[in-house]
Motif scaffolding. Structure first.
Motif, PDB file in Angstrom:
ATOM      1  N   LEU A 162      60.882  35.764  48.427  1.00 37.32           N
ATOM      2  CA  LEU A 162      61.858  36.846  48.371  1.00 37.32           C
ATOM      3  C   LEU A 162      63.159  36.515  49.078  1.00 37.32           C
ATOM      4  O   LEU A 162      64.138  37.262  48.972  1.00 37.32           O
ATOM      5  CB  LEU A 162      61.243  38.120  48.964  1.00 37.32           C
ATOM      6  N   ARG A 198      64.051  37.027  44.563  1.00 37.13           N
ATOM      7  CA  ARG A 198      64.540  38.404  44.733  1.00 37.13           C
ATOM      8  C   ARG A 198      64.825  39.041  43.374  1.00 37.13           C
ATOM      9  O   ARG A 198      64.442  40.199  43.119  1.00 37.13           O
ATOM     10  CB  ARG A 198      65.795  38.410  45.591  1.00 37.13           C
ATOM     11  N   LEU A 256      63.034  42.351  41.632  1.00 29.17           N
ATOM     12  CA  LEU A 256      63.740  43.531  41.135  1.00 29.17           C
ATOM     13  C   LEU A 256      63.399  43.800  39.676  1.00 29.17           C
ATOM     14  O   LEU A 256      63.339  44.967  39.250  1.00 29.17           O
ATOM     15  CB  LEU A 256      65.248  43.367  41.328  1.00 29.17           C
ATOM     16  N   LEU A 299      66.302  44.241  49.125  1.00 31.12           N
ATOM     17  CA  LEU A 299      65.213  44.916  48.431  1.00 31.12           C
ATOM     18  C   LEU A 299      64.864  46.249  49.087  1.00 31.12           C
ATOM     19  O   LEU A 299      63.740  46.739  48.989  1.00 31.12           O
ATOM     20  CB  LEU A 299      63.968  44.018  48.396  1.00 31.12           C
ATOM     21  N   ASP A 305      68.494  49.511  47.068  1.00 31.13           N
ATOM     22  CA  ASP A 305      68.561  48.384  46.133  1.00 31.13           C
ATOM     23  C   ASP A 305      67.599  48.589  44.970  1.00 31.13           C
ATOM     24  O   ASP A 305      67.944  48.356  43.800  1.00 31.13           O
ATOM     25  CB  ASP A 305      68.214  47.076  46.857  1.00 31.13           C
ATOM     26  N   VAL A 306      66.383  49.002  45.292  1.00 32.06           N
ATOM     27  CA  VAL A 306      65.370  49.181  44.247  1.00 32.06           C
ATOM     28  C   VAL A 306      65.675  50.423  43.412  1.00 32.06           C
ATOM     29  O   VAL A 306      65.490  50.424  42.190  1.00 32.06           O
ATOM     30  CB  VAL A 306      63.961  49.258  44.879  1.00 32.06           C
TER      31      VAL A 306
END
Length: 428
Positions: A77, A83, A87, A110, A114-115
């Motif tokens: 990650l 990363r 996602l 993350l 972000d998610v």
């Protein structure tokens, strides 16, 4: 099994990032309930419990139990490829559960925001020692520290003994159960609103939430509870009582069970003693009471005392060790322990789920996977091509397990994930 009779969370996909207990034990509950759990691990070594013994054929026995019914995807990650792959997985997931230190997921790009940008419906559950905010948030938070700060160690152990933690990592485990409960509640709400949310559960608050008797006492009288050994905080007799060859736990706190208890032990004189008129009064005079009781019980064996109290209808139980527990006839009759399969270990005996459903039973699938066992299948199910997966592996952003035949073994051996030799691990 028809879809109508499938496990309750069938069709739900959960990503897990973390290690040890809080996140893995939370997702274990969701996995047993039928959710698909994609465990995302560091390609170099995997999550820390993989290095925890005892080991069977090179595999961690605790890991095989904490992580049953899950799939393992090895992603770095810290790399841009890992990363981005994560996602893409998150974009189609229903839930993400993580227990890294607060801020660690955000530092990887993350975090919840972000998610949520790629999946507004995501339910993002964070378990941590002290919570996502507050003066302690950035501090390391292990179970024993939560038991200490949360008061549990101040009431655990003998009155004149050293502070003691509970025999199991209770704050970790209860935090995990609260995470699982919160996730199932959020899924229910998500079904109505179409929106996700961030869930924040801490070991500290989970431990403090168990102080139901202590809170009632303190907020009413200002009295602070202390260590009482096996005794109850406010009622008696409710504790382990000495016998000729050990101890028996008893709970004779109602008028009916107290009378039955005294009658069974030929202690009717205690019924006339005003100091012992009710369970609260008996607790206030517990030292004298227990001395009188044990004068009678130490003349009987554990088996004799249990038999006498059971006939009288008094709640009681001998103190079992885990060899007794794991071979219990009662648990065997209820099919609580069961065997799962593992490509390297073979058969792995599992502790069952205490949740029993009449129509939609919990899932009993394979033991915890070898590291990277499902990298390719999971990524391809999320839309990756085989060439894209290969490129991630070659770049060191992902890894796949390689199972090789073991001569004369009749099974396979986990050779470990394929990866470059020098590889930077993600944040644990």
């Amino acid at each position: 099994m028809s879809m109508e009779d499938a496990a309750p969370l069938a069709g739900i996909t959960v990503l897990e990032v973390g290690g040890f207990i809080a996140a893995p034990f939370a997702t274990l509950q969701l996995a047993d309930l039928g959710a698909r759990i994609v465990k995302v691990e560091n390609p170099t070594g995997g999550e820390p419990v993989r290095a925890t013994g005892p080991f069977v054929a090179g595999e961690s026995a605790p890991f095989a139990r904490f992580n049953r019914n899950k799939e393992s995807v090895a992603l770095d990650l810290k790399s841009s490829g890992g990363r981005d792959a994560f996602l893409r997985l998150a974009a189609t997931a229903d839930v993400l559960v993580e227990n890294l230190r607060p801020g660690a997921m955000a530092a990887l790009g993350l975090g919840y925001d972000d998610v949520r940008n790629v999946n507004p419906r995501i339910i993002y559950a964070s378990a941590s020692g002290w919570g996502q905010s507050g003066p302690l948030a950035a501090q390391p938070g292990l179970d024993i520290m939560a038991q200490a700060r949360g008061g549990l160690m101040s009431i655990t152990g003998d009155p004149d003994g050293d502070p003691a933690k509970t025999g199991v990592p209770i704050c970790d485990l209860v935090c995990a159960l609260y995470v699982a409960l919160a996730v199932t509640a959020a899924l229910r709400e998500q079904a109505h609103s179409g929106q996700g949310q961030h869930i924040d559960v801490s070991l500290l608050e989970s431990g403090v939430s168990l102080a139901v008797w202590e809170a009632a006492k303190y907020f009413t009288t200002g009295e602070v509870g202390g260590r009482l050994g096996s005794a109850h905080q406010s009622m008696a007799p409710y504790q382990a009582i000495r016998c000729a060859d050990g101890y028996v736990t008893v709970g004779a706190v109602t008028p009916k069970t107290w009378k039955a208890f005294c009658t069974a032990l030929d202690l009717e004189s205690l019924l006339e003693d005003t100091r012992y008129a009710d369970s609260f009064s008996r607790h206030a005079h517990r030292d004298e009471l227990i001395a009188s009781i044990e004068a009678a019980t130490t003349a009987r064996s554990t088996a004799e005392l249990v038999d006498a109290l059971e006939v009288a209808g008094v709640p009681c139980a001998p103190i079992a060790d885990y060899s007794d527990v794991f071979t219990s006839a009662h648990l065997g009759e209820r099919d609580f322990f069961w065997d799962s399969s593992h490509p390297t270990i073979g058969t792995v005996r599992q502790i069952g789920s205490p949740m029993r459903f009449s129509r939609t039973p919990v899932r009993r699938g394979p033991a915890g996977p070898v590291l990277g066992a499902d990298t390719q299948t999971v990524l391809m199910s999320a839309g990756f091509t085989s060439d894209e997966v290969k490129a991630l592996v070659e770049a060191g952003a992902a890894a796949e397990a390689v199972l090789t035949d073991v001569p004369g073994h009749g099974g396979h051996e986990a050779a470990g994930p394929t990866r470059p030799r020098d590889h930077t691990a993600p944040v644990d």
